[in-house]
Each structure stands twice: as structure tokens, then as C-alpha cells.
Design a protein around this motif. Structure first.
Motif, mmCIF file in Angstrom:
data_model
loop_
_atom_site.group_PDB
_atom_site.id
_atom_site.type_symbol
_atom_site.label_atom_id
_atom_site.label_comp_id
_atom_site.label_asym_id
_atom_site.label_seq_id
_atom_site.Cartn_x
_atom_site.Cartn_y
_atom_site.Cartn_z
ATOM 1 N N GLU A 138 12.548 81.280 57.457
ATOM 2 C CA GLU A 138 13.709 80.567 56.909
ATOM 3 C C GLU A 138 13.294 79.438 55.985
ATOM 4 O O GLU A 138 12.246 78.831 56.178
ATOM 5 N N LYS A 140 20.144 72.153 53.939
ATOM 6 C CA LYS A 140 21.089 73.270 53.777
ATOM 7 C C LYS A 140 20.355 74.603 53.918
ATOM 8 O O LYS A 140 19.198 74.729 53.520
ATOM 9 N N SER A 141 21.053 75.601 54.435
ATOM 10 C CA SER A 141 20.457 76.934 54.554
ATOM 11 C C SER A 141 21.547 77.987 54.354
ATOM 12 O O SER A 141 22.715 77.653 54.127
ATOM 13 N N GLY A 142 21.151 79.240 54.433
ATOM 14 C CA GLY A 142 22.119 80.336 54.322
ATOM 15 C C GLY A 142 22.854 80.336 52.998
ATOM 16 O O GLY A 142 22.253 80.273 51.924
ATOM 17 N N ARG A 143 24.186 80.360 53.060
ATOM 18 C CA ARG A 143 25.003 80.448 51.845
ATOM 19 C C ARG A 143 24.943 79.180 50.996
ATOM 20 O O ARG A 143 25.218 79.218 49.795
ATOM 21 N N GLU A 144 24.627 78.066 51.639
ATOM 22 C CA GLU A 144 24.586 76.780 50.906
ATOM 23 C C GLU A 144 23.263 76.576 50.161
ATOM 24 O O GLU A 144 23.102 75.609 49.425
ATOM 25 N N GLU A 197 21.715 78.233 47.676
ATOM 26 C CA GLU A 197 21.715 78.338 46.208
ATOM 27 C C GLU A 197 22.182 77.038 45.556
ATOM 28 O O GLU A 197 21.610 76.589 44.558
ATOM 29 N N LYS A 198 23.209 76.435 46.143
ATOM 30 C CA LYS A 198 23.726 75.168 45.603
ATOM 31 C C LYS A 198 22.681 74.058 45.738
ATOM 32 O O LYS A 198 22.455 73.268 44.826
#
Length: 305
Positions: free
Chosen positions: A60, A66-70, A72-73
Motif C-alpha cells: 500500500e 490519504k489512500s485508495g480513491r483519495e 490520485e488527488k
């Protein structure tokens, strides 16, 4: 703790070869962290995974917590220079940066001139890219990184192939960005002596594994000068040295050799003390621990990325 980058058991396999073993790494806000290893140690693979150019086999990544869907931002707050940027040779610095500004949707037109000033290329803005020196090309690459006002720079071998002057310019620029603009920096290289002047943390990687993680203070501890003395009677020599200098730091090595970590400036007095008290001094030398040698031993090997 303000973590900018965190990896948990990050791993990368290519066919039958594991290039990155499960890697746990944290980059803290405000650091200039140097990732050091020979070519093929896994540095570039690690950076390409962070930049999203390669996918990890497992593990990971967290950016700014932030991780997962956040993810990229959060990644927009980091600028990557993992490969040499593809600038147009016939374009000037302004034309090149203007192209990337439009491409990246950066609204503020003044930003092009701001970043050129930051990297010291404002006076060279009309010169075509093909006429730039290697150092100027690298500085333009960093200007491109700065276009989007990042909080963190990830730079893969930015001083590779530069002359002494070019290396010094990049070093001064990165220090300025860190101190004045509060930009956290993760930089890779195999040139330890240069990174020693820049970074405040040193992470050594070999065969995809972190083998050492040192602060600046600990690195300097390892590079102190020491006195090496070979005598005929080490027990007597130690007794004399300790009686004359209460704070002396020494180690008795095999074959009647003594290593003294302090009092280097009093080496002549120490030698005389032993000789005048009947200790035969067979060898007497002052040695700086060779960091390059030490860490080449640590990160050595003939791997290939």
C-alpha cells in the motif's frame, strides 16, 4: 507526525525477479531524504511506483495520509522528476513551460516566470533548450516540477552527469526550496559525498531492501577521524592514555592496535606520552573513516534494474 509518503510492505516483481522486497518507508514533512544505492538497487522502480508509472505487485501507498480513491488527488501535491523531461529542443524555456502549463490546466500565466526566477533561469528565458548546458536542463526540469506549486519533490538522480558547478547549483536550489518554500524532498543518487552536503536523512537500499536508515548526525558520527596506534603492549598503553586523559574514547583492536575516537588534535602529545613511558609505537596514523567505502560495502553488488 506529518507523513508525506508512507509505504506498507510495497513489493514489485518482474517475472521471476523481485526488484522491491516488502518495503516499509516513511517520508516526513520538511525532510530532505536521500535514497542511496547502486544502479539496479530498486531506487528507480520505487520512484516509478510512487509516480504511478508502474503498479506495485502488492502493498500500500499513503500520500499525506490519504489512500485508495483519495490517492490520485493527494498525488497532485507531489511533483516527480523520475525520467528526463521531454522538452522541445527548438523552444525557449518560456515556450516549453507555457506548453506544459496549458497541458496541465494551470490558469496563472505568471507562474511560468515565477518558477524560472526560482530556479535561476530568468535571464536565460529566450535561449533555446538545445543550447542549454546539462545543469540548465536539470534546473528547467525542476522548474517544470514547480509549476503546480507542489508540497513535495521526488527526484531520481537529478545530479547524474553534471559537472561540479552544475551539481553545486542544483544543491543550492534544492536547499532553498526546502528552507524557503518548505518543500519536502526525496532524492535518489549513488553520489554519497554530494548528498552528504544536501540531505538530513540517508536511506540505503540494496537488492530492493532498505539496509540502513540514518540521520545526518549519525552519518557524521560514522565519518569522524580517528587515531590508529599499533604498540607492543596495548594494556600498558591504554592505562597510560586513560590516566592522562579522563575523557578519552578508545577501543582495543586485535594485534595490539588501539583506535582513539577523540583527541585527534593532540595526536603528537599522545604519541610522545607512550614513547616516553616505554611503550614501543610500531605504527601511528590518523584515518578518516571512508564513508564511500563503508556504504559501497553496504549497498554493493551487481544488480540490474
Amino acid at each position: 507526525m506529518d507523513a508525506v509518503i508512507q509505504t506498507y510492505q510495497l513489493m514489485k516483481k518482474f517475472k521471476n525477479e523481485t526488484v522491491l522486497k516488502p518495503l516499509d518507508f516513511t517520508l516526513k514533512k520538511g525532510e530532505i531524504c536521500a535514497l542511496i544505492g547502486k544502479n539496479g538497487a530498486g531506487k528507480s522502480t520505487f520512484f516509478k511506483i510512487l509516480a504511478g508509472q508502474q503498479m506495485p505487485s502488492s502493498g500500500e501507498i499513503h500520500l499525506f495520509g490519504k489512500s485508495g480513491r483519495e490517492l490520485e488527488k493527494a498525488k497532485r501535491r507531489i511533483a516527480f522528476m523520475v525520467e528526463t523531461p521531454a522538452f522541445f529542443p527548438d523552444f525557449t524555456a518560456v515556450q516549453n513551460l507555457e506548453y506544459f502549463r496549458i497541458q496541465r490546466g494551470i490558469v496563472d500565466k505568471r507562474r511560468v516566470y515565477e518558477v524560472l526566477e526560482i530556479v535561476g533561469l530568468k535571464q536565460e528565458k529566450k535561449k533555446r533548450f538545445r543550447d542549454y548546458s546539462m545543469g540548465m536542463k536539470q534546473r528547467l526540469g525542476i522548474a517544470l516540477c514547480l509549476l503546480g506549486n507542489p508540497d513535495c519533490l521526488v527526484l531520481d538522480e537529478p545530479i547524474n552527469g553534471l559537472d561540479v558547478e552544475g551539481i553545486m547549483e542544483i544543491r543550492q536550489l534544492l536547499k532553498k526550496l526546502n528552507q524557503e518554500n518548505q518543500i519536502t524532498i526525496l532524492i535518489s543518487s549513488h553520489i554519497l559525498t554530494e548528498l552528504n552536503l544536501l540531505a538530513n536523512r540517508f536511506v540505503f537500499i540494496k537488492n530492493g531492501v532498505i539496509v540502513e536508515d540514518l540521520s545526518k548526525v549519525l552519518l557524521e558520527e560514522k565519518s569522524k577521524k580517528q587515531i590508529l596506534i599499533t604498540v607492543d603492549d596495548s594494556a600498558k598503553a591504554v592505562q597510560l592514555l586513560e590516566r592522562a586523559n579522563a575523557d578519552i574514547q578508545l577501543k582495543v583492536l586485535p594485534d595490539h592496535e588501539i583506535a582513539i575516537q577523540n583527541h585527534v588534535e593532540n595526536s603528537g602529545k599522545l604519541n610522545r606520552l607512550l614513547v616516553e613511558n616505554g611503550v614501543m609505537v610500531k605504527q601511528f596514523s590518523i584515518k578518516t573513516l571512508d564513508l564511500e567505502e563503508y556504504f559501497l560495502g553496504l549497498v554493493g553488488g551487481d544488480q540490474h534494474d
